[in-house]
Design an enzyme around this catalytic site. Structure first.
Site, PDB file in Angstrom:
ATOM      1  N   GLU A  55      11.068 -90.406 -19.841  1.00 25.78           N
ATOM      2  CA  GLU A  55      11.064 -90.441 -18.373  1.00 25.78           C
ATOM      3  C   GLU A  55       9.774 -91.067 -17.871  1.00 25.78           C
ATOM      4  O   GLU A  55       8.686 -90.718 -18.332  1.00 25.78           O
ATOM      5  CB  GLU A  55      11.202 -89.001 -17.853  1.00 25.78           C
ATOM      6  CG  GLU A  55      12.116 -88.865 -16.680  1.00 25.78           C
ATOM      7  CD  GLU A  55      13.548 -89.286 -16.994  1.00 25.78           C
ATOM      8  OE1 GLU A  55      13.898 -90.459 -16.717  1.00 25.78           O
ATOM      9  OE2 GLU A  55      14.317 -88.465 -17.500  1.00 25.78           O
ATOM     10  N   HIS A  56       9.920 -92.010 -16.950  1.00 28.04           N
ATOM     11  CA  HIS A  56       8.795 -92.748 -16.374  1.00 28.04           C
ATOM     12  C   HIS A  56       8.041 -93.521 -17.460  1.00 28.04           C
ATOM     13  O   HIS A  56       6.832 -93.713 -17.370  1.00 28.04           O
ATOM     14  CB  HIS A  56       7.854 -91.811 -15.592  1.00 28.04           C
ATOM     15  CG  HIS A  56       8.496 -91.276 -14.340  1.00 28.04           C
ATOM     16  ND1 HIS A  56       8.498 -91.957 -13.155  1.00 28.04           N
ATOM     17  CD2 HIS A  56       9.223 -90.137 -14.120  1.00 28.04           C
ATOM     18  CE1 HIS A  56       9.163 -91.250 -12.240  1.00 28.04           C
ATOM     19  NE2 HIS A  56       9.623 -90.145 -12.808  1.00 28.04           N
ATOM     20  N   THR A  57       8.756 -93.913 -18.481  1.00 25.56           N
ATOM     21  CA  THR A  57       8.156 -94.754 -19.530  1.00 25.56           C
ATOM     22  C   THR A  57       8.599 -96.212 -19.397  1.00 25.56           C
ATOM     23  O   THR A  57       7.902 -97.102 -19.861  1.00 25.56           O
ATOM     24  CB  THR A  57       8.572 -94.250 -20.934  1.00 25.56           C
ATOM     25  OG1 THR A  57       9.975 -94.009 -20.932  1.00 25.56           O
ATOM     26  CG2 THR A  57       7.829 -92.989 -21.314  1.00 25.56           C
ATOM     27  N   ASP A  58       9.771 -96.452 -18.772  1.00 20.68           N
ATOM     28  CA  ASP A  58      10.304 -97.827 -18.808  1.00 20.68           C
ATOM     29  C   ASP A  58       9.400 -98.817 -18.082  1.00 20.68           C
ATOM     30  O   ASP A  58       9.140 -99.907 -18.577  1.00 20.68           O
ATOM     31  CB  ASP A  58      11.766 -97.903 -18.319  1.00 20.68           C
ATOM     32  CG  ASP A  58      12.003 -97.438 -16.899  1.00 20.68           C
ATOM     33  OD1 ASP A  58      11.070 -96.869 -16.279  1.00 20.68           O
ATOM     34  OD2 ASP A  58      13.124 -97.645 -16.392  1.00 20.68           O
ATOM     35  N   LEU A 144      21.423 -89.694 -11.417  1.00 19.11           N
ATOM     36  CA  LEU A 144      22.385 -90.213 -12.396  1.00 19.11           C
ATOM     37  C   LEU A 144      22.666 -91.704 -12.158  1.00 19.11           C
ATOM     38  O   LEU A 144      23.650 -92.253 -12.652  1.00 19.11           O
ATOM     39  CB  LEU A 144      23.687 -89.396 -12.341  1.00 19.11           C
ATOM     40  CG  LEU A 144      23.510 -87.889 -12.647  1.00 19.11           C
ATOM     41  CD1 LEU A 144      24.835 -87.153 -12.496  1.00 19.11           C
ATOM     42  CD2 LEU A 144      22.943 -87.673 -14.046  1.00 19.11           C
ATOM     43  N   SER A 145      21.800 -92.328 -11.383  1.00 23.52           N
ATOM     44  CA  SER A 145      21.817 -93.787 -11.219  1.00 23.52           C
ATOM     45  C   SER A 145      23.078 -94.340 -10.589  1.00 23.52           C
ATOM     46  O   SER A 145      23.649 -95.322 -11.081  1.00 23.52           O
ATOM     47  CB  SER A 145      21.580 -94.492 -12.548  1.00 23.52           C
ATOM     48  OG  SER A 145      20.269 -94.329 -12.911  1.00 23.52           O
ATOM     49  N   SER A 146      23.489 -93.748  -9.486  1.00 22.31           N
ATOM     50  CA  SER A 146      24.631 -94.336  -8.783  1.00 22.31           C
ATOM     51  C   SER A 146      24.274 -95.746  -8.299  1.00 22.31           C
ATOM     52  O   SER A 146      25.137 -96.630  -8.271  1.00 22.31           O
ATOM     53  CB  SER A 146      25.064 -93.452  -7.617  1.00 22.31           C
ATOM     54  OG  SER A 146      23.968 -93.206  -6.768  1.00 22.31           O
ATOM     55  N   SER A 147      23.013 -95.983  -7.964  1.00 23.90           N
ATOM     56  CA  SER A 147      22.671 -97.318  -7.442  1.00 23.90           C
ATOM     57  C   SER A 147      22.757 -98.378  -8.543  1.00 23.90           C
ATOM     58  O   SER A 147      23.272 -99.474  -8.302  1.00 23.90           O
ATOM     59  CB  SER A 147      21.300 -97.320  -6.768  1.00 23.90           C
ATOM     60  OG  SER A 147      20.310 -96.930  -7.674  1.00 23.90           O
ATOM     61  N   ASP A 191      17.993 -97.988 -16.099  1.00 22.95           N
ATOM     62  CA  ASP A 191      19.292 -97.610 -15.539  1.00 22.95           C
ATOM     63  C   ASP A 191      20.277 -98.773 -15.615  1.00 22.95           C
ATOM     64  O   ASP A 191      21.439 -98.614 -16.011  1.00 22.95           O
ATOM     65  CB  ASP A 191      19.143 -97.162 -14.080  1.00 22.95           C
ATOM     66  CG  ASP A 191      18.075 -96.102 -13.911  1.00 22.95           C
ATOM     67  OD1 ASP A 191      17.658 -95.515 -14.926  1.00 22.95           O
ATOM     68  OD2 ASP A 191      17.657 -95.862 -12.769  1.00 22.95           O
TER      69      ASP A 191
HETATM   70  C1  GLA Z   1      14.503 -94.062 -12.009  1.00 23.84           C
HETATM   71  C2  GLA Z   1      14.256 -95.537 -12.281  1.00 23.84           C
HETATM   72  C3  GLA Z   1      14.143 -95.796 -13.788  1.00 23.84           C
HETATM   73  C4  GLA Z   1      13.145 -94.866 -14.444  1.00 23.84           C
HETATM   74  C5  GLA Z   1      13.398 -93.422 -14.029  1.00 23.84           C
HETATM   75  C6  GLA Z   1      12.326 -92.490 -14.513  1.00 23.84           C
HETATM   76  O1  GLA Z   1      15.750 -93.696 -12.502  1.00 23.84           O
HETATM   77  O2  GLA Z   1      15.295 -96.313 -11.745  1.00 23.84           O
HETATM   78  O3  GLA Z   1      13.811 -97.147 -14.000  1.00 23.84           O
HETATM   79  O4  GLA Z   1      11.843 -95.261 -14.171  1.00 23.84           O
HETATM   80  O5  GLA Z   1      13.491 -93.275 -12.619  1.00 23.84           O
HETATM   81  O6  GLA Z   1      12.335 -92.424 -15.897  1.00 23.84           O
END
Ligand code: GLA
Length: 428
Positions: A55-58, A144-147, A191
């Site tokens: 998390e928050h690594t990308d 959950l990345s709907s966008s 995502d």
């Molecule tokens: C959101 C961002 C991702 C990632 C996460 C945290 O989902 O869209 O790119 O940075 O937060 O891990």
């Protein structure tokens, strides 16, 4: 079936697991026919995701291990002869129209579609207009990345009508550009990448610097359970962008391109030169990258217990060092971790509200969900929504009228992805 618990096996909601998308598959083309008076030519689908760990690594050029879920955004569409895109959202009950040669920023759900159109054109793609109907079952704002699912569905739609090839990494980059530059959130690539490139039954181990990835099989007899706290925080974008800026400041202080290039020894050696809060942000990223590598190794050796320990450590680091949890997330994670059959739990996604993810022994899932729901209600006064998720395939053009996946040979490994991938990316 318990209230608030949605499993892929819940007949009252959606039919048996393998039939979950069928209701949308049948409903959406009909809705398109009714609205536009002509049958759609394509049906595209792009999934949401749950991040298992990383998390928050990308955006620090690091490692992530997300999984596409069996919840997605769908668009049934047909090309138009002009440069207009006309989309009706069944979920928002609204139709939006925009011209590809005159894109204007505005607000709302259609910005993700426009942003992708803009990004594709900047990248040199000649786009054809289309009209279609969109729907989805990825909860909004839950982490959950709907966008990203909307972005990758849009990319699939443009690729289908405009006739260009699907290249997962390229499309993911374009989705990220849309998010960064059109919508204004400086998100990383995770995502979009998992929504574009996932394979059913597998998580995606991704190196966010090189975009090289591996499809790692999910361990047997382990359920991935999403625990939505039902809390949402405003201003997530500004808090997220602030974390990102702190990480960039830390990388500058270490004299490296990104925190990916900092290891534990460098971190300790550089501690005195860093502001305390920046040091903690960096410590989260450095340790989280290692946890992703360790969790991927544990997954390969089917060691759910080790994965669970790493989930728990990840949560503590996000709570104490990165400070992106809220009370609701901490409560639901603690409650989950205390249940029999739970290997581990952590917040997932950007944080500041939204959902946690737990790894649970398959046989314990029903009891787990019930216990978490009750204890969380008592503690917070809120209703959790609990989703048992299967690892699904990435964005695809889904067969209409029963023909095979458009533009691809259908193999079990490819599932619905509709494009080729280097076979050595797939682990068994
Ligand atoms: C959101 C961002 C991702 C990632 C996460 C945290 O989902 O869209 O790119 O940075 O937060 O891990």
């Amino acid at each position: 079936m318990m209230q608030g618990i949605v499993t892929s096996r819940d007949k009252s909601l959606a039919g048996p697991a393998h039939k979950l998308p069928m209701t949308i598959r049948q409903r959406l083309p009909k809705a398109c026919l009714t609205r536009f008076d002509a049958a759609p030519e394509f049906l595209v689908r792009a999934p949401g995701r749950v991040n298992l760990i990383g998390e928050h690594t990308d955006y620090n050029d690091g490692f992530v291990l997300p999984m596409a879920i069996d919840r997605a955004v769908w668009i049934a569409l047909r090309p138009r002869a002009d440069k207009l895109v006309v989309v009706h959202s069944l979920d928002f009950g609204e139709t939006v129209e925009f011209a590809l040669d005159d894109l204007q920023k505005s607000r709302g759900w259609a910005e993700y579609l426009k942003g992708v159109a803009w990004g594709l054109q900047v990248a040199g793609c000649r786009l054809t207009g289309w009209e279609g109907v969109m729907t989805g079952d990825v909860p909004i704002g839950a982490g959950l990345s709907s966008s990203a699912a909307v972005e990758m569905a849009a990319a699939r739609a443009f690729a289908a009508v405009s006739g260009f090839e699907w290249d997962a990494a390229r499309m993911a980059r374009i989705g990220q550009t849309a998010e960064n530059e059109w919508v204004g959130v400086r998100s990383g690539i995770m995502d979009q990448m998992v929504s574009a490139a996932a394979v059913a039954g597998h998580a995606l181990f991704l190196d966010a610097r090189t975009l090289s990835f591996r499809h790692v099989p999910m361990p047997p007899d382990v359920a991935v359970v999403v625990l939505d706290t039902s809390t949402r925080r405003g201003l997530v974008a500004s808090a997220y962008n602030e974390r990102r800026a702190q990480c960039e400041a830390a990388a500058r202080a270490f004299g490296v391109k990104a925190l990916r290039d900092v290891d534990w020894n460098m971190l300790q050696a550089g501690r005195s030169g860093l502001e305390e809060v920046v040091f903690r942000r960096a410590r989260h990223v450095v340790t989280e990258n290692q946890r992703v590598l360790d969790a991927t190794a544990a997954m390969r050796s089917r060691d759910a217990a080790r994965m669970g320990e790493l989930f728990n450590e990840s949560h503590a680091s996000l709570r104490d060092d990165f400070e992106v949890t809220n009370d609701a997330l901490n409560w639901i994670v603690e409650i989950a971790q205390a249940q029999p059959g739970c290997y581990g739990a952590r917040m997932t996604g950007a944080g500041f509200g939204g959902a946690a993810v737990a790894l649970v022994k398959t046989g314990n899932v029903e009891a787990f969900a019930q216990a978490v729901e009750t204890a969380y209600r008592l503690k917070s006064g809120l209703e959790a929504k609990i989703y048992v998720c299967r690892a699904s395939a990435g964005a695809s053009v889904v067969p209409l009228q029963g023909q095979g996946s458009i533009g691809a040979q259908h193999t079990s490994a490819q599932d619905e992805r509709g494009f080729q991938f280097p076979p050595d990316n797939l682990e068994r």
